[in-house]
Design an enzyme around this catalytic site. Structure first.
Site, short mmCIF file in Angstrom:
data_model
loop_
_atom_site.label_atom_id
_atom_site.label_comp_id
_atom_site.label_asym_id
_atom_site.label_seq_id
_atom_site.Cartn_x
_atom_site.Cartn_y
_atom_site.Cartn_z
N ARG A 1 -11.93 -10.69 -1.06
CA ARG A 1 -11.54 -9.97 0.15
C ARG A 1 -11.33 -8.47 -0.17
NH1 ARG A 1 -6.52 -7.17 1.75
NH2 ARG A 1 -6.37 -7.31 4.00
N ASP B 1 -8.27 -2.43 3.44
CA ASP B 1 -8.58 -1.12 4.01
C ASP B 1 -8.50 0.01 2.99
OD1 ASP B 1 -5.85 -1.74 3.93
OD2 ASP B 1 -5.37 -0.28 5.47
N GLY C 1 -5.04 -4.91 6.43
CA GLY C 1 -6.22 -4.05 6.35
C GLY C 1 -7.31 -4.39 7.34
N THR D 1 -0.93 1.50 6.16
CA THR D 1 -0.40 0.37 5.41
C THR D 1 -0.37 -0.83 6.34
OG1 THR D 1 1.41 -0.39 3.96
CG2 THR D 1 2.04 0.84 5.93
N GLY D 2 -0.36 -2.00 5.76
CA GLY D 2 -0.33 -3.20 6.59
C GLY D 2 -1.63 -3.98 6.52
N THR E 1 0.83 -1.20 0.00
CA THR E 1 0.00 0.00 0.00
C THR E 1 0.87 1.25 0.00
OG1 THR E 1 -1.82 -1.04 1.13
CG2 THR E 1 -1.69 1.33 1.32
N1 ASP Z 1 -3.42 -2.56 3.34
C1 ASP Z 1 -3.39 -3.63 2.34
C2 ASP Z 1 -4.55 -4.55 2.53
O1 ASP Z 1 -4.85 -4.93 3.65
C3 ASP Z 1 -2.14 -4.42 2.41
C4 ASP Z 1 -0.94 -3.58 2.06
O2 ASP Z 1 -0.40 -2.91 2.95
O3 ASP Z 1 -0.57 -3.59 0.89
O4 ASP Z 1 -5.14 -4.94 1.55
#
Ligand code: ASP
Length: 174
Positions: A60, A63, A86, A83-84, A33
């Protein structure tokens, strides 16, 4: 249209057969992200982009596409992005929560820390049994910036007045 490399397609097929359809923890190698917060001429704006976490079930939703979770902007207050993993961010309406905390006087860094701590208090090892990654970045209307991660390793870039700095986010200590 989605394309996988041969290696990624094989790994995904193997996971579907043997992984019990349990997501693998979001780690450095499987998330991407990017959130951007912009302040210009007194106006604040934001955007985010992701292909989402790897090792997810079809359908799915992370976020990033949910306003208030992966991104929130209120031009009266400021903006936040994440980020992380979601699911953890959605559960606390993370970016909207941070903007509300800033509205009530928390600094961007404190507001990001509060959101990370709220996530840490709600989550356990259920996300694959191996922990997870999450971090937030926030900017207040006056240009103050802050970020917080659930652990070390999160960096963000500040571009101001022609300069470009890479900054390490502060983080929650387990
Ligand atoms: N935030 C993204 C998700 O949960 C994952 C990512 O950090 O790329 O889809």
């Amino acid at each position: 249209r989605r394309e996988l490399t041969d290696g990624a397609r094989k790994a995904y097929g193997d996971w579907l057969k043997s992984g019990g359809h349990r997501p693998k923890p979001v780690g450095e190698e499987n998330h991407d992200t990017i959130g951007m917060l912009v302040l210009r001429d007194g106006k604040i704006a934001g955007g985010c982009s992701t292909s989402g976490a790897a090792w997810k079930m079809h359908g799915r939703v992370g976020d990033s596409p949910i306003v208030g979770a992966g991104l929130f902007v209120d031009d009266e207050v400021g903006a936040a992005t994440s980020t992380g993993l979601g699911e953890t961010v959605i559960r606390i309406a993370g970016s909207a929560t941070i903007v509300e905390l800033m509205r009530r006087g928390e600094t961007p860094a404190d507001a990001c820390r509060t959101a990370v701590e709220r996530i840490m208090s709600k989550e356990d090892a259920s996300h694959g049994g191996g922990g997870f990654l999450v971090a937030f970045l926030a900017m207040r209307k006056d240009g103050e910036i802050g970020a917080w991660g659930c652990g070390p390793g999160f960096e963000y870039v500040v571009m101001r007045g022609g300069g470009r700095d890479v900054v390490k986010a502060e983080y929650h200590v387990f």
